[in-house]
Each structure stands twice: as structure tokens, then as C-alpha cells.
Scaffold this motif. Structure first.
Motif, PDB file in Angstrom:
ATOM      1  N   ILE A 147     -18.006 -64.037   5.539  1.00 23.59           N
ATOM      2  CA  ILE A 147     -18.322 -62.841   4.598  1.00 23.59           C
ATOM      3  C   ILE A 147     -17.161 -62.094   4.259  1.00 23.59           C
ATOM      4  CG2 ILE A 147     -19.751 -60.897   4.179  1.00 23.59           C
ATOM      5  CD1 ILE A 147     -21.435 -61.876   6.449  1.00 23.59           C
ATOM      6  N   CYS A 169     -15.768 -58.740   1.962  1.00 23.99           N
ATOM      7  CA  CYS A 169     -16.353 -57.621   1.417  1.00 23.99           C
ATOM      8  C   CYS A 169     -15.280 -56.692   0.895  1.00 23.99           C
ATOM      9  CB  CYS A 169     -17.275 -57.007   2.565  1.00 23.99           C
ATOM     10  SG  CYS A 169     -16.667 -56.701   4.167  1.00 23.99           S
ATOM     11  N   ASP A 170     -15.500 -55.765   0.151  1.00 24.10           N
ATOM     12  CA  ASP A 170     -14.657 -54.838  -0.417  1.00 24.10           C
ATOM     13  C   ASP A 170     -15.448 -53.835  -1.161  1.00 24.10           C
ATOM     14  OD1 ASP A 170     -12.150 -53.812  -0.868  1.00 24.10           O
ATOM     15  OD2 ASP A 170     -11.869 -55.063  -2.833  1.00 24.10           O
ATOM     16  N   TYR A 192     -19.671 -51.423  -3.841  1.00 24.55           N
ATOM     17  CA  TYR A 192     -19.218 -52.404  -2.787  1.00 24.55           C
ATOM     18  C   TYR A 192     -19.945 -53.919  -3.169  1.00 24.55           C
ATOM     19  CZ  TYR A 192     -24.050 -51.360  -0.820  1.00 24.55           C
ATOM     20  OH  TYR A 192     -25.531 -51.433  -0.749  1.00 24.55           O
ATOM     21  N   TRP A 223     -19.700 -58.253  -1.644  1.00 26.54           N
ATOM     22  CA  TRP A 223     -19.419 -59.131  -0.562  1.00 26.54           C
ATOM     23  C   TRP A 223     -19.848 -60.611  -1.086  1.00 26.54           C
ATOM     24  CZ3 TRP A 223     -23.523 -55.787   0.244  1.00 26.54           C
ATOM     25  CH2 TRP A 223     -24.981 -56.549   0.067  1.00 26.54           C
ATOM     26  N   LEU A 277     -12.046 -58.273   5.288  1.00 23.28           N
ATOM     27  CA  LEU A 277     -11.809 -57.297   4.044  1.00 23.28           C
ATOM     28  C   LEU A 277     -10.190 -56.973   3.985  1.00 23.28           C
ATOM     29  CD1 LEU A 277     -12.867 -53.785   5.114  1.00 23.28           C
ATOM     30  CD2 LEU A 277     -13.167 -55.824   6.546  1.00 23.28           C
ATOM     31  N   ALA A 290     -14.601 -60.759  -3.475  1.00 22.06           N
ATOM     32  CA  ALA A 290     -15.496 -59.503  -2.900  1.00 22.06           C
ATOM     33  C   ALA A 290     -14.843 -58.057  -4.029  1.00 22.06           C
ATOM     34  CB  ALA A 290     -15.209 -59.213  -1.610  1.00 22.06           C
TER      35      ALA A 290
END
Length: 237
Positions: free
Chosen positions: A119, A121-122, A134, A136, A150, A199
Motif C-alpha cells: 500500500i 500512501c501520501d 490523502y 493510497w 510513504l 499515491a
């Protein structure tokens, strides 16, 4: 300000007659800490930021927000580490200018090992509109282990308990660890921005548009092309 940051120092107790004496006491404070170099590095960036704020206050009459000062100093520490990591050798490939190559092909996102769900994400923030977002990207399914990536090295170190937790983030980090404990095997890893592009653009898209979005089999054009490039597929839409 010193106590509000991750260092949590009582600066009055370290005060000296001049900078040399003050710096000596600061070094003594971290002498037996295994993270001495990292703590002193953050101290330097925070001192520089405080000096800049004093200059702005005296000569420009611009007040400083302590929380913003701490966040800027923290971000500069992360950028410092990122710059020094740009040219390091990467296992299975060579990093050059932030890009990794393997077998003659440019690699941005690294595929997880078998039965591992990755996964990416950011988060994103727009100062003009005061909106955040946000995003992902889950790139493997049907797996028994989870790997979260991340591009915030500081957050990763806090989650992995390698760095002093910022008091303002403690409740969020607690929730992250609690949720991870419910999933079995979960690891958190840092990845440079070029390996977290999908992301990043999703978070930016949500920030600019607002609302909630979910894409499964059919992705928007901008996201499809990024994912295709991540896995070195030449198809574009």
C-alpha cells in the motif's frame, strides 16, 4: 518551542554564557544517546530556523507561529536526509539522481514479494484554499502480509519507534499501530517520491477536487499511465 518539538528540551536548563558553552551543554545532553548525531542535526536546523524568525521579527515585524517553525525545521531535516540518500547504492540496482535502474530498465515502484500486499500512501495540502487530501494505491491483492510505503521518512521513523514521537501526532500514530496489530504482519517503509508517484497524484487530485474517490478496475487516465509506467508497461491511454 524547544519543548514542543520532538527533542522536548528544557532549554533554560542548558543555557550558557555564550553559544560555545550552550552548544557544549547540548552535546553533553545527548552524549550517551545512540541517536546523538540525529538529535544534534535536528537541533542545528531548529536553531537556524529560530534565528531566521528573530530576524523577521526585528527587521520585518513579522511574527512567527511556533508550530510552523517546528514543522519547517522538521521538513528541512527530512530534505537533508533525502539529498544525502540520493546517490546511495541500492540492493539489486544503482540509484542515480533519485532514479533506480535494474537490468537496464528504470525502476520507480518496486513490486512486493509473493503474498505481500503493498500500500503506497501520501497526503497533500493547499495553503491557498486550506484544503487537504490523502490517497493510497493498493497494487497487489489476495495476500497475507502488508507493506505500507510513504515518502515521509520522519513519519516512518516515528511509526517504527526509531524517532521521538511528536506530541501533536501521538494519537494518530497510536491508531496506526493499533490497526496494524489487527492485520497480522504489517511493515512500514520509506520510499522516495519517484517511487510513490501514484499515491502522490491521487492525494493532489483529491485536494484540488474535494470529495471522496475510489477506482478499482477502471482508473482515470492520469492514474492508469502512472501505474503502467511504474511496472514498465508501454501501454498508455
Amino acid at each position: 518551542m524547544w519543548y514542543g518539538c520532538s527533542l522536548q528540551l528544557d532549554i533554560v536548563a542548558l543555557k550558557g554564557r555564550d553559544f560555545r558553552e550552550y552548544w557544549g551543554r547540548l552535546c553533553d545532553r545527548f552524549r550517551d544517546n545512540e541517536r546523538q548525531d540525529e538529535l544534534l542535526l535536528e537541533s542545528v536546523f531548529l536553531m537556524w530556523r529560530i534565528w531566521k524568525c528573530r530576524y523577521d521579527m526585528i527587521f520585518k515585524r513579522v511574527p512567527a507561529n511556533p508550530i510552523e517553525v517546528i514543522n519547517i525545521a522538521r521538513q528541512q531535516v527530512v530534505e537533508f536526509h533525502a539529498c544525502h540518500d540520493m546517490n546511495k547504492v541500492v540492493t539489486g540496482g544503482v540509484a542515480s539522481g533519485g532514479n533506480t535502474s535494474f537490468a537496464g530498465q528504470q525502476v520507480r515502484w518496486k513490486r512486493p514479494i509473493f503474498e505481500v500486499l503493498k500500500i503506497n500512501c501520501d497526503g497533500s495540502w493547499c495553503g491557498k484554499t486550506c484544503k487537504d487530501g490523502y490517497g493510497w494505491a493498493c497494487l497487489e491483492l489476495g495476500c497475507t502480509e502488508v507493506e505500507v510505503e510513504l515518502d515521509s521518512q520522519l513519519i516512518i521513523r516515528m511509526v517504527n519507534e526509531e524517532y521521538v514521537i511528536d506530541a501533536t501526532l501521538e494519537c494518530f500514530l497510536h491508531d496506526i499501530r493499533f490497526l496494524a496489530s489487527q492485520l497480522g504482519t504489517v511493515t512500514f517503509a520509506f520510499v522516495e517520491r519517484h517511487g510513490n508517484t501514484a499515491a502522490h497524484v491521487v492525494a493532489s487530485y483529491v485536494t484540488s477536487r474535494g470529495g471522496a474517490f475510489r477506482w478499482d478496475a477502471i482508473d482515470p487516465e492520469f492514474l492508469f499511465n502512472i501505474l503502467a509506467e511504474d511496472v514498465n508497461i508501454t501501454i498508455r491511454i
